[in-house]
Enzyme design. Structure first.
Site, PDB file in Angstrom:
ATOM      1  CB  CYS A   1      54.552  16.051 -21.097  1.00 39.30           C
ATOM      2  SG  CYS A   1      53.521  16.560 -22.483  1.00 39.30           S
TER       3      CYS A   1
ATOM      4  CB  CYS B   1      53.631  23.687 -23.501  1.00 34.67           C
ATOM      5  SG  CYS B   1      52.551  22.599 -24.447  1.00 34.67           S
TER       6      CYS B   1
ATOM      7  CB  CYS C   1      53.988  23.383 -19.493  1.00 34.46           C
ATOM      8  SG  CYS C   1      53.438  21.954 -18.556  1.00 34.46           S
TER       9      CYS C   1
HETATM   10  S1  SF4 Z   1      50.897  21.906 -21.103  1.00 34.86           S
HETATM   11 FE1  SF4 Z   1      52.595  20.664 -20.237  1.00 34.86          FE
HETATM   12  S2  SF4 Z   1      51.747  18.658 -19.780  1.00 34.86           S
HETATM   13 FE2  SF4 Z   1      50.305  19.731 -21.154  1.00 34.86          FE
HETATM   14  S3  SF4 Z   1      50.925  19.107 -23.232  1.00 34.86           S
HETATM   15 FE3  SF4 Z   1      52.051  20.994 -22.799  1.00 34.86          FE
HETATM   16  S4  SF4 Z   1      54.027  20.294 -21.942  1.00 34.86           S
HETATM   17 FE4  SF4 Z   1      52.601  18.552 -21.833  1.00 34.86          FE
END
Ligand code: SF4
Length: 345
Positions: A109, A113, A116
Site C-alpha cells: 500500500c 499510514c 499500519c
Molecule cells: S491503514 Fe494501512 S493498508 Fe490502509 S490505507 Fe493506510 S497504509 Fe494502506
C-alpha cells in the site's frame, strides 16, 4: 490471460455477443462458477464444445488456494500466493450475526499510514477483481459456509484501485454471482477525495467507511500522509456531498493511539467535526506491533473518549478486539512472505 472470475455479468454478455452467441450464456457461466463452483470449463456441461474451447482460448479459470491458514477462536487468517509469486492475506471473522471477511485490494500500500503494519510494504501492484473475489471463494471452501459480509479493509487502499474494486463489488453483489447484499459490503478509504465523490455516483447501496483517526489536520498529517494532500475541510466537504447524494450513513474509523490522538480535547474536536452528520464512529483500540512505536490507548481513556462522543449524540462503538494473537487484527496484515507468520515459514 484474463481470469473468467474477473468479469461482471454485463462484460460476459458482451463477450458472448462478440463471439456470435446468445447473451444468456453469461448467466449459465455464472451459475457454474458461483453456484456449482466448478474448477474447469469442461465441467460446464450445458455449453457446446465449441463454446467451451473458445472460453478456454480466451480465459483462465484458476482459483486461489491458501498457502497458510491460521485459526484463532473467532478469527481465521489466510495467506494466498498469487500467480506472480506475490502474497496477500484475508481475515475471516465469525460474528454472531454471520461471517465477515476482510479482503485485501492491493499487494502492499502506498498510503503509508504511520500506525499500519499492513502498509509498510510499498504497493507492488493492484489486485484484479478476480483476485479479490477468489479470496472469498477460497475461504468459503475452507469453512464450508457462505460469507455474509465483506469489508474491503485489508492490505491496500481500495480507492487507489477503484475500477477493479467497483467491478468486484458488482460481481459479488449480483444475484447470480455471490449474492452478497450491498448493505453487507463495506469499502474503507483513507480519504481519497476525488474517489469519494466518484463513489457517490456508484449505483450500489454499499457502505462507506472513512479512516479518519484524527480530528484536525495537524494531527492527521502526522499519522496519515494522505492528509497532506487532502485537508480535513476538503475531505468533510466530499463526505457531505457523498451523503447528500446517497443518503447513506458514513462510518468513521478512529484508531486509539496512546498520547497521540486520544486526548479528551481530541474527542471534543471530533464531535465538533462530525456535528450534524449522519454518521457512526468506530473507536478501534490499537493493535500494537513490534515494528511500530505506537501504543494502544489505556482502557480508561478509550471509555472517557467514548463517553464524550456519546454525550454529543453521535452513534459510537468500541470495536471488539480479536485476532491479535495471530496478527490478524486491523493494520497488522503484511504482504511479504518473509515477514508473514515467521514462526510458520
Ligand atoms: S491503514 Fe494501512 S493498508 Fe490502509 S490505507 Fe493506510 S497504509 Fe494502506
Amino acid at each position: 490471460m484474463r481470469n473468467i472470475y474477473d468479469l461482471t455479468v454485463e462484460e460476459l454478455e458482451e463477450y458472448f455477443l462478440s463471439i456470435g452467441e446468445k447473451k444468456f450464456k453469461a448467466i449459465q457461466v455464472y451459475s457454474w462458477l458461483y453456484d456449482k463452483r466448478v474448477d474447469s470449463f469442461d465441467q460446464m456441461t450445458d455449453m457446446k464444445k465449441t463454446v467451451i474451447e473458445k472460453l478456454k482460448e480466451d480465459f483462465s479459470i484458476s482459483k486461489l488456494k491458501p498457502v497458510k491458514i491460521e485459526k484463532d477462536e473467532l478469527v481465521n487468517k489466510y495467506l494466498f500466493e498469487l500467480s506472480d509469486g506475490l502474497y496477500v492475506e484475508s481475515v475471516l471473522m465469525l460474528h454472531d450475526y454471520g461471517t465477515s471477511i476482510c479482503i485485501s485490494s492491493q499487494v502492499g500500500c502506498n498510503m503509508g499510514c504511520k500506525f499500519c503494519e499492513s502498509g509498510r510494504l510499498k504497493k507492488q501492484r493492484d489486485l484484479t477483481s478476480a483476485e479479490m473475489l477468489l479470496q472469498i471463494l477460497a475461504v468459503e471452501e475452507d469453512i464450508k459456509t457462505r460469507i455474509s459480509h465483506v469489508v474491503i479493509m485489508g492490505i491496500g487502499e481500495p480507492f487507489d484501485n477503484y475500477e477493479r474494486v467497483t467491478n468486484f463489488i458488482k460481481i459479488i453483489n449480483h444475484p447470480k454471482g455471490l449474492s452478497i447484499g450491498s448493505r453487507h459490503i463495506t469499502v474503507s478509504t483513507s480519504g481519497i477525495v476525488p474517489k469519494i465523490l466518484e463513489f457517490a455516483d456508484f449505483p450500489y447501496q454499499v457502505n462507506l467507511a472513512i479512516s479518519l483517526h484524527a480530528p484536525n489536520d495537524q494531527l492527521r498529517e502526522q499519522i496519515m500522509p494522505i492528509a497532506k494532500k487532502y485537508k480535513l475541510k476538503e475531505l468533510m466537504d466530499a463526505i457531505k456531498t457523498y451523503y447528500n447524494k446517497t443518503n447513506r450513513r458514513i462510518t468513521f474509523e478512529y484508531i486509539m493511539l496512546d498520547n497521540v490522538n486520544d486526548s479528551l480535547e481530541n474527542a471534543r474536536e471530533l464531535c465538533e467535526l462530525l456535528k450534524g452528520l449522519n454518521c457512526y464512529v468506530n473507536l478501534i483500540p490499537y493493535n500494537e506491533t513490534e515494528n511500530i512505536q505506537y501504543k494502544r490507548s489505556k482502557n480508561n481513556r478509550i471509555l472517557e473518549f467514548y463517553d464524550i462522543i456519546k454525550k454529543n449524540n453521535i452513534v459510537v462503538t468500541i470495536r471488539r478486539e480479536f485476532g491479535s494473537n495471530i496478527s490478524a487484527a486491523c493494520g497488522q496484515l503484511r504482504s511479504k512472505k518473509e515477514n508473514l507468520w515467521k514462526h510458520f515459514i
